[in-house]
Motif scaffolding. Structure first.
Motif, PDB file in Angstrom:
ATOM      1  N   HIS A   1       0.859  -1.190   0.000  1.00 41.26           N
ATOM      2  CA  HIS A   1       0.000   0.000   0.000  1.00 41.26           C
ATOM      3  C   HIS A   1       0.892   1.236   0.000  1.00 41.26           C
ATOM      4  CE1 HIS A   1       0.913   0.847   4.255  1.00 41.26           C
ATOM      5  NE2 HIS A   1       0.864  -0.469   4.419  1.00 41.26           N
ATOM      6  N   CYS A   2       0.254   2.404  -0.114  1.00 42.84           N
ATOM      7  CA  CYS A   2       0.998   3.665  -0.190  1.00 42.84           C
ATOM      8  C   CYS A   2       0.772   4.555   1.029  1.00 42.84           C
ATOM      9  CB  CYS A   2       0.618   4.433  -1.463  1.00 42.84           C
ATOM     10  SG  CYS A   2       1.148   3.621  -2.992  1.00 42.84           S
ATOM     11  N   PHE A   3       0.284   3.984   2.128  1.00 39.03           N
ATOM     12  CA  PHE A   3       0.051   4.767   3.339  1.00 39.03           C
ATOM     13  C   PHE A   3       1.334   4.763   4.173  1.00 39.03           C
ATOM     14  CE2 PHE A   3      -4.091   3.071   2.083  1.00 39.03           C
ATOM     15  CZ  PHE A   3      -4.803   4.247   1.964  1.00 39.03           C
TER      16      PHE A   3
ATOM     17  N   HIS B   1       1.255  -6.495   7.563  1.00 31.91           N
ATOM     18  CA  HIS B   1      -0.199  -6.639   7.444  1.00 31.91           C
ATOM     19  C   HIS B   1      -0.875  -5.278   7.289  1.00 31.91           C
ATOM     20  CE1 HIS B   1      -3.827  -9.128   7.828  1.00 31.91           C
ATOM     21  NE2 HIS B   1      -4.343  -8.142   8.542  1.00 31.91           N
ATOM     22  N   GLY B   2      -0.484  -4.533   6.277  1.00 34.42           N
ATOM     23  CA  GLY B   2      -1.142  -3.265   5.949  1.00 34.42           C
ATOM     24  C   GLY B   2      -1.085  -2.234   7.062  1.00 34.42           C
ATOM     25  N   ALA B   3      -2.109  -1.377   7.094  1.00 28.87           N
ATOM     26  CA  ALA B   3      -2.149  -0.275   8.053  1.00 28.87           C
ATOM     27  C   ALA B   3      -2.248  -0.781   9.488  1.00 28.87           C
ATOM     28  CB  ALA B   3      -3.322   0.652   7.730  1.00 28.87           C
ATOM     29  N   LEU B   4      -2.988  -1.881   9.697  1.00 32.47           N
ATOM     30  CA  LEU B   4      -3.103  -2.439  11.047  1.00 32.47           C
ATOM     31  C   LEU B   4      -1.744  -2.923  11.543  1.00 32.47           C
ATOM     32  CD1 LEU B   4      -4.855  -3.284  13.449  1.00 32.47           C
ATOM     33  CD2 LEU B   4      -5.254  -5.474  12.293  1.00 32.47           C
ATOM     34  N   GLY B   5      -0.972  -3.548  10.660  1.00 36.55           N
ATOM     35  CA  GLY B   5       0.361  -4.006  11.035  1.00 36.55           C
ATOM     36  C   GLY B   5       1.275  -2.864  11.420  1.00 36.55           C
ATOM     37  N   GLU B   6       1.208  -1.758  10.687  1.00 35.83           N
ATOM     38  CA  GLU B   6       2.014  -0.584  11.025  1.00 35.83           C
ATOM     39  C   GLU B   6       1.589  -0.010  12.372  1.00 35.83           C
ATOM     40  OE1 GLU B   6       4.620   0.538   9.655  1.00 35.83           O
ATOM     41  OE2 GLU B   6       4.655  -0.482   7.711  1.00 35.83           O
TER      42      GLU B   6
END
Length: 217
Positions: free
Chosen positions: A28-30, A157-162
């Motif tokens: 992703h790009c977040f 794992h995407g934004a939750l992982g970050e």
């Protein structure tokens, strides 16, 4: 305002490659500020720039007037074609433009349009949304636990992982607000950072055990 046409301090090709590498790693790009503050701000600036760009295009008569026969702004085209694009003008394209300022404006719009299309190749999300609240992340974490049987969300794992990675860092650093306000809530959910964070110093573990005792966990 002539300032809008000046060259950017940050090189677009360089920052685009950084974002491309980030997306390849995380899907992703977040970009979180813990990863690269400069890249995160650059992405936010481009979201604002697109909004300004769209207003300028409409002020000039709309896409069909500003970009005749160039296609849809949301089309995804080869990034090498975009990054290597020559922003010079053929004579017939500028015959109807009277002033140097007008030419510069059209150059700016065309360059911005191509760079927006370049970011589209990365599935760049243009909407500017509020950051999810802590409670929103807890709901996502609960869903993850139900699906996976554990709470140690991998960073990939995407934004939750970050977000979970950031929570582990807050725990490791003993951030006061996190330890006093947020960690007790996570403990009530059964999320023990002593298990999530392996190899942390014993004094962090001792501190967290004190919080557990105070909350009857």
């Amino acid at each position: 305002d002539r300032k809008i046409y000046t060259a950017k301090v940050l090189d677009f090709k360089l920052m685009f490659e950084k974002l491309k590498n980030f997306r390849q790693q995380h899907g992703h790009c977040f970009v979180p500020k813990e990863y690269d503050v400069q890249l995160r701000q650059w992405c936010f600036n481009w979201k604002e720039r697109r909004a300004t760009f769209e207003k300028m295009v409409m002020d000039d008569g709309g896409p069909e007037v500003v970009f005749p026969s160039l296609g849809d702004i949301d089309d995804k085209i080869n990034e090498d074609e975009i990054l290597g694009y020559d922003y010079g003008w053929e004579n017939e394209k500028v015959q109807h433009i009277e002033s140097i300022e007008a030419q510069n404006r059209r150059r700016y719009l065309l360059r911005t349009r191509h760079r927006i299309m370049c970011l589209n190749t990365l599935d760049f999300v243009w909407t500017i949304k509020r950051m999810p609240k802590f409670e929103d992340r807890l709901e996502q974490l609960q869903s993850f636990i139900k699906e996976n049987g554990h709470y140690n969300v991998p960073r990939e794992h995407g934004a939750l992982g970050e977000w979970f990675h950031k929570m582990k860092n807050n725990f490791a650093l003993g951030k006061k607000h996190f330890m006093e306000k947020r960690y007790p809530i996570m403990l009530e959910m059964g999320v023990d950072m002593n298990i999530a964070v392996q190899g942390r110093r014993k004094r962090r573990r001792k501190f967290s055990h004190g919080v557990e005792e105070n909350h009857g966990v």
